[in-house]
Design a protein around this motif. Structure first.
Motif, PDB file in Angstrom:
ATOM      1  N   GLY A   1       7.929  11.460  -2.224  1.00 36.66           N
ATOM      2  CA  GLY A   1       8.613  12.669  -1.755  1.00 36.66           C
ATOM      3  C   GLY A   1      10.122  12.601  -1.912  1.00 36.66           C
ATOM      4  N   LEU A   2      10.599  12.122  -3.063  1.00 37.12           N
ATOM      5  CA  LEU A   2      12.041  12.089  -3.309  1.00 37.12           C
ATOM      6  C   LEU A   2      12.605  13.509  -3.235  1.00 37.12           C
ATOM      7  N   HIS A   3      13.693  13.671  -2.569  1.00 41.02           N
ATOM      8  CA  HIS A   3      14.401  14.951  -2.414  1.00 41.02           C
ATOM      9  C   HIS A   3      13.602  15.950  -1.561  1.00 41.02           C
ATOM     10  N   SER A   4      12.450  15.581  -1.057  1.00 39.72           N
ATOM     11  CA  SER A   4      11.613  16.489  -0.257  1.00 39.72           C
ATOM     12  C   SER A   4      11.688  16.086   1.215  1.00 39.72           C
ATOM     13  N   PRO A   5      11.159  16.953   2.093  1.00 41.22           N
ATOM     14  CA  PRO A   5      11.033  16.504   3.481  1.00 41.22           C
ATOM     15  C   PRO A   5      10.012  15.371   3.573  1.00 41.22           C
ATOM     16  N   ASN A   6      10.166  14.522   4.576  1.00 42.29           N
ATOM     17  CA  ASN A   6       9.247  13.397   4.824  1.00 42.29           C
ATOM     18  C   ASN A   6       9.205  12.399   3.665  1.00 42.29           C
ATOM     19  N   GLU A   7      10.370  12.143   3.061  1.00 43.50           N
ATOM     20  CA  GLU A   7      10.453  11.046   2.085  1.00 43.50           C
ATOM     21  C   GLU A   7      10.043   9.752   2.771  1.00 43.50           C
TER      22      GLU A   7
ATOM     23  N   GLY B   1      22.474   0.248  -8.160  1.00 45.54           N
ATOM     24  CA  GLY B   1      21.715   1.120  -7.257  1.00 45.54           C
ATOM     25  C   GLY B   1      22.654   2.143  -6.657  1.00 45.54           C
ATOM     26  N   HIS B   2      22.112   3.066  -5.864  1.00 45.73           N
ATOM     27  CA  HIS B   2      23.003   4.029  -5.210  1.00 45.73           C
ATOM     28  C   HIS B   2      22.689   4.130  -3.720  1.00 45.73           C
ATOM     29  N   TYR B   3      23.777   4.278  -2.926  1.00 38.78           N
ATOM     30  CA  TYR B   3      23.606   4.335  -1.472  1.00 38.78           C
ATOM     31  C   TYR B   3      23.656   5.764  -0.948  1.00 38.78           C
ATOM     32  N   ASP B   4      23.908   6.721  -1.829  1.00 38.53           N
ATOM     33  CA  ASP B   4      23.936   8.116  -1.365  1.00 38.53           C
ATOM     34  C   ASP B   4      22.540   8.725  -1.436  1.00 38.53           C
ATOM     35  N   VAL B   5      22.360   9.797  -0.686  1.00 33.60           N
ATOM     36  CA  VAL B   5      21.056  10.473  -0.626  1.00 33.60           C
ATOM     37  C   VAL B   5      21.249  11.974  -0.814  1.00 33.60           C
ATOM     38  N   GLN B   6      20.139  12.640  -1.050  1.00 35.48           N
ATOM     39  CA  GLN B   6      20.153  14.099  -1.181  1.00 35.48           C
ATOM     40  C   GLN B   6      20.181  14.734   0.220  1.00 35.48           C
ATOM     41  N   PRO B   7      20.639  15.975   0.319  1.00 36.35           N
ATOM     42  CA  PRO B   7      20.582  16.657   1.617  1.00 36.35           C
ATOM     43  C   PRO B   7      19.143  16.665   2.141  1.00 36.35           C
ATOM     44  N   PRO B   8      18.970  16.574   3.465  1.00 34.64           N
ATOM     45  CA  PRO B   8      17.607  16.436   3.997  1.00 34.64           C
ATOM     46  C   PRO B   8      16.869  17.744   4.223  1.00 34.64           C
ATOM     47  N   ASP B   9      17.534  18.876   4.038  1.00 31.51           N
ATOM     48  CA  ASP B   9      16.858  20.131   4.384  1.00 31.51           C
ATOM     49  C   ASP B   9      15.664  20.415   3.462  1.00 31.51           C
ATOM     50  N   PRO B  10      14.657  21.199   3.913  1.00 29.76           N
ATOM     51  CA  PRO B  10      14.561  21.921   5.187  1.00 29.76           C
ATOM     52  C   PRO B  10      14.204  21.000   6.367  1.00 29.76           C
ATOM     53  N   LEU B  11      15.114  20.963   7.337  1.00 23.44           N
ATOM     54  CA  LEU B  11      15.002  20.011   8.448  1.00 23.44           C
ATOM     55  C   LEU B  11      13.755  20.199   9.293  1.00 23.44           C
ATOM     56  N   ASP B  12      13.329  21.475   9.461  1.00 20.88           N
ATOM     57  CA  ASP B  12      12.191  21.706  10.367  1.00 20.88           C
ATOM     58  C   ASP B  12      10.857  21.251   9.768  1.00 20.88           C
ATOM     59  N   GLU B  13      10.885  20.805   8.515  1.00 15.26           N
ATOM     60  CA  GLU B  13       9.636  20.303   7.924  1.00 15.26           C
ATOM     61  C   GLU B  13       9.453  18.791   8.073  1.00 15.26           C
ATOM     62  N   TRP B  14      10.454  18.127   8.610  1.00 17.01           N
ATOM     63  CA  TRP B  14      10.336  16.677   8.821  1.00 17.01           C
ATOM     64  C   TRP B  14       9.521  16.426  10.092  1.00 17.01           C
ATOM     65  N   ILE B  15       8.560  15.506   9.997  1.00 19.53           N
ATOM     66  CA  ILE B  15       7.765  15.160  11.183  1.00 19.53           C
ATOM     67  C   ILE B  15       8.603  14.318  12.139  1.00 19.53           C
ATOM     68  N   SER B  16       9.390  13.388  11.590  1.00 15.56           N
ATOM     69  CA  SER B  16      10.405  12.692  12.397  1.00 15.56           C
ATOM     70  C   SER B  16      11.731  12.932  11.696  1.00 15.56           C
TER      71      SER B  16
END
Ligand code: BES
Ligand code: ZN
Length: 477
Positions: A423-429, A83-98
């Motif tokens: 929503g992999l790699h998208s906001p609100n995964e 498995g992998h413990y790294d993640v993609q960058p979270p941007d665009p940040l302002d589209e995340w609800i939390s």
């Protein structure tokens, strides 16, 4: 396995997973290097708590690999878990609800970057392992864990390790839980992954940016030059204009195409809930499955250059860069496609511009042979919890280390507990908690069944799953 484990431990498990997801282990961004290490250490500590006698962080030029071995169980098969413990960058940040690194539950779903890809799925396997430990903390079989921190960003620590120490992949099967169900209620195993060729195309047309009034009309514009090159690489129809690109492709067999036609698929729901645009694009003469699973792509991921601040600036940019990638399908090889891309760009570049292609990373496409009896064991585990064996599908995504995991001969079981709308790699995964809880039971059962039947599960014909083609064409419950 302890069937009351999930019901009893749910709130502890949610707290533990949240603490893992709260670590911003974004492998592509150097500012998060220490966070990647913290995520690796989180796994190390967890594996120690689970009673693994061998737990190591293996260093290289990049983020460490976490390696662990459960207690030895003589006479039982060995399962390698990746498995992998790294993640993609979270941007665009302002589209995340939390916020992406403040895991939050809404309507039975856990929202955070990495919830599904792949920290939540890694966590699912660790807890399935925990649920199958006996009173002396002994698992039902030999389990080796290998977790990397560079899957999303193209590092080489795990590949270097496996090249130097190929015996680490010696196992009766490798289990990779980094994928998703085909649809709610429809678990899946994957028969192919696309490969990748990720590159930067940069253009320089002058020593410095110029006044667009004084020189506009005569001076070349780097951004314009770049977008003309990009536009030259793909037709409106979706056909990629890289000479010989399609030549090496091994098309899917008729049998496979037939099985895809029989999969339940609602195009309107796909458009509405997954791609969320107004239309689907690409080569119209091919089905959607063929376009996503069996044909290469060319995508532009981002363009840098010129003036992008607030307000207006009248400038002719001297320099511009685009990040692009091609997805590769079985038959296509990263090194070769990289050269084909370089040649195609050179042919499109005007003589007066300096145009460079820098290959950043990539991997070959892979096919997975799903005829090994271990797949029947996985089907049995899925069927016992969801009522259905896994459908055989392909993925449009990539996991570069997969070919190396199977080099010692272990069948690679590519599967997952995610859902297509995660929503992999998208906001609100997100990860649906019901998938996590049932996943713990599924993989707990798999460990026990595989311990008993191993890789040599009796008569493979007797254990063979329902073929995907004969699945009823009803939407999942
Ligand atoms: N978990 C994904 C692979 C995946 C993608 C599974 C889509 C199911 C559907 C994996 O972590 C991933 O995103 N890989 C990258 C690899 C790349 C950066 C080399 C990808 O496919 O973009
Ligand atoms: Zn992943």
């Amino acid at each position: 396995m302890d069937v009351s484990f999930v019901a009893r431990e749910q709130s502890r498990l949610l707290g533990e997973l949240s603490s893992f997801l709260a670590i911003p282990s974004v492998s592509a961004l150097p500012v998060h290097a220490a966070d990647c290490r913290r995520a690796a250490e989180w796994l190390r500590d967890e594996l120690l708590v689970l009673g693994c006698p061998t737990v190591e962080l293996i260093e290289g030029q990049g983020h460490p690999v976490v390696w662990a071995e459960g207690p030895e169980v003589p006479g039982r098969p060995t399962l390698l878990i990746y498995g992998h413990y790294d993640v993609q960058p979270p941007d665009p940040l302002d589209e995340w609800i939390s916020p992406p690194f403040e895991p939050t539950v809404r309507e039975g779903r856990l929202y955070a970057r990495g919830a599904a890809d792949d920290k939540g799925q890694v966590f699912c396997l660790l807890k399935a392992y925990e649920a199958t430990l006996d009173a002396d903390r002994r698992p039902p079989l030999n389990i080796h864990f290998i977790f990397e921190g560079e899957e999303e960003s193209g590092g080489s620590v795990i590949a270097d390790l496996l090249r130097a120490e190929p015996e680490r992949t010696r196992a009766d099967a490798a289990l990779v839980c980094d994928m998703s169900y085909y649809a709610p209620g429809w678990p899946a195993v994957y028969t192919a992954l696309r490969g990748l060729c990720y590159a930067e195309i940069s253009v320089r047309t002058a020593e410095r940016d110029l006044h667009s009034g004084s020189y506009g009309g005569v001076a070349p514009n780097a951004l314009e030059t770049l977008v003309r090159i990009l536009a030259g690489l793909k037709k409106r129809s979706g056909e990629i204009r890289i000479p010989k690109l399609y030549k090496a492709i091994e098309p899917p067999a008729d049998e496979e195409l037939t099985s895809w036609r029989r999969l339940p698929f609602d195009k309107d729901a796909f458009l509405r809930e997954e791609t969320t645009g107004r239309a689907l694009t690409g080569l119209k003469e091919y089905s959607i499955f063929e376009r996503v699973w069996a044909l290469p792509t060319f995508e532009i991921h981002g363009i840098k250059g010129g003036f992008v601040g607030d307000g207006a600036k009248t400038v002719i940019p001297a320099q511009a860069t685009a990040k692009v990638s091609l997805r590769l399908v079985p038959g296509q090889v990263y090194a070769k496609v990289g050269k084909q891309l370089e040649r195609a760009v050179a042919a499109l570049a005007p003589k007066w511009a300096d145009v460079q292609v820098t290959l950043l990373h990539g991997g070959d496409a892979v096919r997975v042979d799903v005829s090994h009896p271990a797949f029947a064991v996985l089907d049995e585990a899925f069927a016992s919890v969801t009522g259905r064996p896994a459908v055989r599908v392909r993925s449009g995504g990539s996991i570069p280390i997969i070919p190396e995991l199977g080099l010692a001969g272990a069948p690679v079981l590519l599967t997952g507990i995610g859902l297509p709308d995660d929503g992999l790699h998208s906001p609100n995964e997100k990860l649906d908690l019901a998938q996590l809880w049932s996943g713990i039971e599924i993989f707990g059962r798999f460990f026990e069944l595989f311990a008993a039947k191993g890789g040599a599960a009796g008569d493979p014909a007797a254990a063979a799953p329902e073929p995907a083609m004969s699945l009823p064409l009803v939407p999942p419950a």
